[in-house]
Design an enzyme around this catalytic site. Structure first.
Site, mmCIF file in Angstrom:
data_model
loop_
_atom_site.group_PDB
_atom_site.id
_atom_site.type_symbol
_atom_site.label_atom_id
_atom_site.label_comp_id
_atom_site.label_asym_id
_atom_site.label_seq_id
_atom_site.Cartn_x
_atom_site.Cartn_y
_atom_site.Cartn_z
ATOM 1 N N ASP A 1 4.253 -5.438 -16.426
ATOM 2 C CA ASP A 1 4.730 -5.385 -14.901
ATOM 3 C C ASP A 1 3.732 -4.789 -14.002
ATOM 4 O O ASP A 1 3.940 -4.581 -12.826
ATOM 5 C CB ASP A 1 6.004 -4.573 -14.785
ATOM 6 C CG ASP A 1 7.284 -5.411 -15.497
ATOM 7 O OD1 ASP A 1 7.140 -6.461 -15.429
ATOM 8 O OD2 ASP A 1 8.104 -4.927 -15.886
ATOM 9 N N SER B 1 14.503 -0.988 -16.629
ATOM 10 C CA SER B 1 14.815 -1.481 -17.718
ATOM 11 C C SER B 1 15.815 -0.647 -18.408
ATOM 12 O O SER B 1 17.135 -1.179 -18.979
ATOM 13 C CB SER B 1 13.673 -1.593 -18.767
ATOM 14 O OG SER B 1 12.776 -2.455 -18.295
ATOM 15 N N GLY C 1 15.589 -11.235 -13.475
ATOM 16 C CA GLY C 1 15.470 -11.800 -14.878
ATOM 17 C C GLY C 1 16.029 -11.119 -16.048
ATOM 18 O O GLY C 1 16.579 -11.512 -16.942
HETATM 19 C C1 S3P Z 1 11.769 -6.225 -19.192
HETATM 20 C C2 S3P Z 1 11.034 -7.142 -19.692
HETATM 21 C C3 S3P Z 1 9.807 -7.627 -19.212
HETATM 22 C C4 S3P Z 1 9.467 -6.982 -17.780
HETATM 23 C C5 S3P Z 1 10.763 -6.834 -17.026
HETATM 24 C C6 S3P Z 1 11.821 -6.217 -17.556
HETATM 25 C C7 S3P Z 1 12.880 -5.812 -19.730
HETATM 26 O O1 S3P Z 1 10.068 -9.045 -19.057
HETATM 27 O O2 S3P Z 1 8.576 -7.841 -17.235
HETATM 28 O O3 S3P Z 1 10.127 -6.498 -15.853
HETATM 29 O O4 S3P Z 1 13.834 -4.894 -19.056
HETATM 30 O O5 S3P Z 1 13.393 -6.280 -21.011
HETATM 31 P P1 S3P Z 1 9.788 -10.123 -20.381
HETATM 32 O O6 S3P Z 1 10.433 -9.823 -21.256
HETATM 33 O O7 S3P Z 1 9.852 -11.562 -19.475
HETATM 34 O O8 S3P Z 1 8.182 -9.817 -20.546
#
Ligand code: S3P
Length: 452
Positions: free
Chosen positions: A323, A30, A102
């Site tokens: 996660d 992140s 994502g």
């Molecule tokens: C993340 C937020 C989370 C997490 C992803 C990383 C981020 O997702 O699952 O691995 O870096 O902001 P969500 O916001 O969909 O919960």
């Protein structure tokens, strides 16, 4: 990952020796993504150390390069970014490809909504199945124009040249990605953009914006930014990723006579749910050397073997460990008694449907695991030396499923064969060799042909 990436298969083996040693897992995913994004939008040079050289954060890096930002090739976690300023991105020649990530797609959608030029954001097959309406909706409310594939899926076509205005957005789900997307779009909006979350989620965007000199007004569950400011470059030291450390935390908890220390792990309180949950299950965890590095708390985490017990996982901890559930399910399978997870429907829209895929794999290993709409009930068999059987598992293109079942091998009677482990490269390059280095038995085989 692309279709030319060779398939990787893991085969677990009885562990060679008690798991021991001091190890440092790769940098936080992140924070690595955000270091590239904010460094690219800042004025001046941002130097990053500890950057995660995994496919996900490398895809973010490639996208900003494609928009004209000069970014050095990462070497041993060091990256140098010549910030282009908030208005300095240039139109990319081609669609921006974010692979499996994502975080890249959702956060970049916020940034791209505020640009003067059109962009196309696309990802791999897994990402193309994941919901993007959750970012399209608030961005559209701000005045963005975004076209998507059916059902609000990617690819996303983001039309530039729109005037964004601030909104007060109440998140319908606890999502740091959606929160961050809206706040980043807020940098380009007129007025104060505020996001209110239903439960605390990781706050790296808020902390890092503040670190780059951009004011974020935070009250209990709301964060606000006023558009039209600027970001000032700064050095970033990325700590080790607690989400990667989690695999070793569970591994050391369930393996006999283990004693490992994970070095320099990020301890941001919005990420430490894994420690709280394992502690509730009776894990033996000691924090050493708690310190603050570049605005984030960091510690060395020592974990020793322990007999875990099943628990009802408090729902308040779910977003703080979002996660970590694939590997926590393995911990639950090796615990004595029943573990119940509720309030975790978000797991169904991660890199895979982590409730369905993990329940299926656990059942194949002989565990009584019942998936529910928003979680799972697992009856652990932890009083046996080898509570898990052997099985063939498909990781469904999900890095954390692959690594979770690799950890399960430590308490399995036979071999667990795990397919499509090439996706582990998205977040944890070198996982198999680090696992072996501390005593875990794991063979990784690279196929000669491309994966299906
Ligand atoms: C993340 C937020 C989370 C997490 C992803 C990383 C981020 O997702 O699952 O691995 O870096 O902001 P969500 O916001 O969909 O919960």
């Amino acid at each position: 990952m692309n279709t030319a990436t060779p398939a990787v298969t893991y085969r677990t083996q009885a562990h060679l020796a008690p798991l021991t040693g001091h190890l440092r897992v790769p940098g936080d995913k992140s924070i690595s993504h955000r270091s590239i994004m904010l460094g690219a939008l800042a004025c001046g040079i941002t130097e990053v150390t500890g950057f995660l050289q995994g496919e996900d954060s490398l895809n973010t890096l490639r996208c900003f390069r494609a928009m004209g930002v000069s970014i050095s090739d990462p070497v041993d976690g060091y990256v140098r970014i010549e910030g282009a300023g908030l208005q300095g991105l240039r139109p990319p020649a081609q669609p921006l490809y974010v692979g499996n990530s994502g975080t890249s797609m959702r956060l970049m959608a916020g940034i791209l909504a505020g640009q003067a030029f059109d962009t196309v954001l696309e990802g791999d097959e897994s990402l193309s199945r994941r919901p993007m309406k959750r970012v399209i909706d608030p961005l559209t409310q701000m005045g963005a124009v975004i076209e998507s594939a059916e059902g609000g899926r990617s690819p996303l076509i983001i039309r530039g040249g729109q005037t964004l205005h601030a909104i007060n957005y109440v998140l319908p789900m606890a999502s740091a990605q959606v929160k961050s997307c809206v706040l980043l779009a807020g940098l380009y909006a007129t007025g104060a953009t505020c996001v209110t979350e239903p439960a605390p989620t990781r706050d790296h965007t808020e902390r890092m914006l503040t670190g780059f000199g951009y004011a974020v007004n935070r009250s209990e569950s709301t964060a606000c930014v006023v558009g039209g400011g600027h970001l000032a470059a700064r050095a970033i030291e990325v700590p080790a990723d607690i989400s990667s450390a989690a695999f070793f935390m569970v591994a050391a908890s369930i393996a006999p006579e283990a004693d490992i220390t994970l070095l320099h792990v990020g301890m941001n309180p919005t990420r430490t749910g894994i420690i709280d949950i394992l502690n509730l299950m009776g894990a033996d965890i000691t924090l050493h050397n708690l310190r603050e590095v570049g605005g984030e708390p960091v510690a060395d985490i020592q974990i020793k073997s322990a007999q875990l017990s099943g628990i009802d996982i408090p729902e308040s901890l779910v977003p703080l460990a979002i996660d970590e559930f694939p590997v926590l399910f393995i911990a639950a399978a090796c615990a004595v008694g029943r573990t119940v997870l509720t309030g975790a429907e978000e797991l169904r829209v991660k890199e895979s449907d982590r409730i369905a895929v993990m329940a299926d794999g656990l059942q194949k290993l002989g565990i009584d695991a019942t998936p529910t709409a928003d979680g799972m009930v697992i009856n652990g068999r932890g009083d046996e030396a080898t509570p898990l059987g052997s099985a063939e598992i498909w990781s469904e293109g999900d890095h954390r499923i692959a690594m979770a079942f690799a950890v399960a091998g430590l308490r399995a009677q036979g071999v667990i064969t795990i397919h499509n482990c090439e996706f582990v490269e998205t977040s944890f390059p070198g996982f198999a060799s680090l696992f072996r280095r501390c005593g875990g038995g794991l063979q990784d085989t690279v196929a000669l042909g491309a994966h299906a």
